[in-house]
Structures are given as structure tokens and as C-alpha cells.
Design a protein around this motif. Structure first.
Motif, PDB file in Angstrom:
ATOM      1  N   TYR A  74      91.465 168.294  77.242  1.00  0.00           N
ATOM      2  CA  TYR A  74      92.007 169.247  78.334  1.00  0.00           C
ATOM      3  C   TYR A  74      92.199 168.481  79.472  1.00  0.00           C
ATOM      4  N   ASP A  75      91.671 167.446  79.790  1.00  0.00           N
ATOM      5  CA  ASP A  75      92.123 166.473  80.818  1.00  0.00           C
ATOM      6  C   ASP A  75      93.373 165.920  80.622  1.00  0.00           C
ATOM      7  N   GLU A  78      95.682 168.420  81.305  1.00  0.00           N
ATOM      8  CA  GLU A  78      96.145 168.848  82.812  1.00  0.00           C
ATOM      9  C   GLU A  78      96.902 167.826  83.417  1.00  0.00           C
ATOM     10  N   ILE A  82     100.113 169.759  85.022  1.00  0.00           N
ATOM     11  CA  ILE A  82      99.945 170.015  86.466  1.00  0.00           C
ATOM     12  C   ILE A  82     100.259 168.786  87.278  1.00  0.00           C
ATOM     13  N   PHE A 110     100.200 176.381  85.728  1.00  0.00           N
ATOM     14  CA  PHE A 110      98.772 176.571  85.709  1.00  0.00           C
ATOM     15  C   PHE A 110      98.669 177.769  84.441  1.00  0.00           C
ATOM     16  N   TYR A 113      98.782 176.086  81.145  1.00  0.00           N
ATOM     17  CA  TYR A 113      97.649 175.188  81.200  1.00  0.00           C
ATOM     18  C   TYR A 113      96.360 176.189  80.523  1.00  0.00           C
TER      19      TYR A 113
END
Length: 248
Positions: A74-75, A78, A82, A110, A113
Motif C-alpha cells: 500500500y506504500d 501510494e 499520489i 486519491f 488509491y
């Protein structure tokens, strides 16, 4: 944290377990502080604040990245959507279906995501990496000002545990929702996490929390598995009152 220290009764995870096990009432305005994810700022920021205010807490730590030293899925997601500020349209194949994402604005990115985190939290690590690779190939993102996403390594985890302010609890190995996995993989995710933490810290780990239990209630089969693996208590993020399972 200052507000909680001045206005609430901050209990340790052990204190919570003690009162639940013996059926003792809780003081008014009781809270327990829990941190999820195992990032390095637990050691370099949070622990200093907790120590200054004499507050106990518990941190639930995934373990795959203690060993692999790479960003969590998930990092990475991101950063791709983003931090790198990609634009345009992205088409992905997920479970043989075409998923179309608009990335024209910051709001779009966003939203994409959030949608992908909800979707991929219920997939295996192999599925997650496949989707991340598809996004990388489709968007060819430039390097942006991404966050460091620094996670604890084994030595930092041990230092934090020895500090006494932060109790270490178990999560899953790859930080996934175990209830969406086949039974053998669910067992592997939870058991491997507990094994790695206990090997690093040299003691048993009695507490478990799965971050994606905020999406649904934990099924009885998972609670029975946790009991079998030697956990005493499991926590979930679902707002509202909680159910006390037998032998929990």
C-alpha cells in the motif's frame, strides 16, 4: 497524547486483558493506545512522547518487511498514484475483469488509491504485486517526492520492546486480510508473523490484531485458529461494541 494523559485512564494491553479475564469493571474514560503497521517513527517519535507522558501502548507489527526490507504494497501504491502525480487513464486486469481508473486530478488519484486499497487488501501478496507491476508498466511514473515509509528493522524492534513503553503484538506476515485467503495460506500468514516476532524478541506474543478486520467481523474459524496458535487476545478495528468470544 497530552489530552489523553490528562483526561483519560490509559490502560496497557496487559491491563485490558487482566480486567477482561477477571470480569473487573473499567475506570471511567478508559482507553488503550494501539499503533498499526510497524513504522520506524514508533521508535523515533511515538515512544519518546509516550515515555514523557508515562503512557503505555501496544504496536501490532507485520513481519515480511523486517526480513525483505522493501516497501509495503500500500506504500508502493501510494507512491505510484499520489506521490508521483501521474495523470490520465489506467486500465488494470484484476481477477480477469478490466478495472478502469481515472487519474486526471488529485481527487481522482486519491479515489483510485482508496478503491485499490480496499480491493487489494483482500488479495494474496502475489495478486498485489501483479497489480502494482501493471500500474508501473501502464504509467511509467517519474520519481516524485515520496515519503520514506521507513519500517522497523529487527534491531529497532528489539530496542523498542526493551524500552518498556510499547508492547509488541502480532499482525500478519504480509499485512493482508487472512480471512480472504485459503485456509493453508491464512495459517501461514498468521503463524509466520508470530514465529518471526517471537524469534526476534525471545518471548511469546499473546496479542493479535488484523488491520482489515475493520472491513468485516472476524469469523469464528479465524478466532479458533488464533486460539490454536497460542494467542490470548485478538483485536479488531470495527467501530461499536465488541463480542467476547469463548476462551478469548
Amino acid at each position: 497524547m497530552e489530552y489523553l494523559a490528562e483526561n483519560c485512564n490509559v490502560l496497557s494491553a496487559e491491563g485490558l486483558a487482566y480486567r477482561l479475564t477477571r470480569g473487573e469493571p473499567f475506570p471511567r474514560r478508559s482507553v488503550v493506545l494501539m499503533f498499526d503497521g510497524g513504522y520506524a517513527d514508533l521508535l523515533y517519535t511515538a515512544q519518546d512522547v509516550l515515555r514523557r507522558l508515562s503512557l503505555p501502548a501496544v504496536a501490532f507489527v507485520p513481519t515480511a518487511h523486517l526480513l525483505e526490507r522493501r516497501p509495503r504494497w500500500y506504500d508502493e501504491l501510494e507512491d505510484l498514484l499520489i506521490a508521483h502525480r501521474v495523470t490520465g487513464q489506467c486500465e488494470l486486469i484484476v481477477d480477469h475483469d478490466v478495472l478502469r481508473l481515472s487519474l486526471h486530478s488529485s481527487r481522482d488519484r486519491f479515489a483510485a488509491y482508496t478503491r485499490l486499497v480496499s480491493l487489494l487488501s483482500r488479495k494474496s501478496p502475489l495478486h498485489q504485486q501483479d497489480v502494482l507491476q501493471q500500474i508501473t508498466r501502464a504509467l511509467s511514473p517519474d520519481e516524485g517526492e515520496a515519503d520514506s515509509h521507513a519500517v522497523l528493522d529487527a534491531q529497532q524492534l528489539k530496542r523498542m520492546d526493551e524500552g518498556g513503553d510499547m508492547c509488541i503484538g502480532s499482525s500478519t506476515h504480509h499485512h493482508v486480510d487472512p480471512d480472504t485467503l485459503p485456509p493453508w495460506e491464512r495459517l501461514q500468514e498468521i503463524a509466520r508473523n508470530k514465529e518471526v516476532l517471537e524469534e526476534i524478541l525471545g518471548r511469546s506474543i499473546p496479542f493479535f490484531s488484523c488491520p482489515f478486520w475493520a472491513i468485516h467481523d472476524p469469523p469464528f474459524e479465524s478466532m479458533a485458529l488464533l486460539w490454536k496458535l497460542g494467542f490470548s487476545f485478538a483485536f479488531c478495528n470495527t467501530p461499536g461494541s465488541m463480542t467476547l468470544y469463548t476462551k478469548s
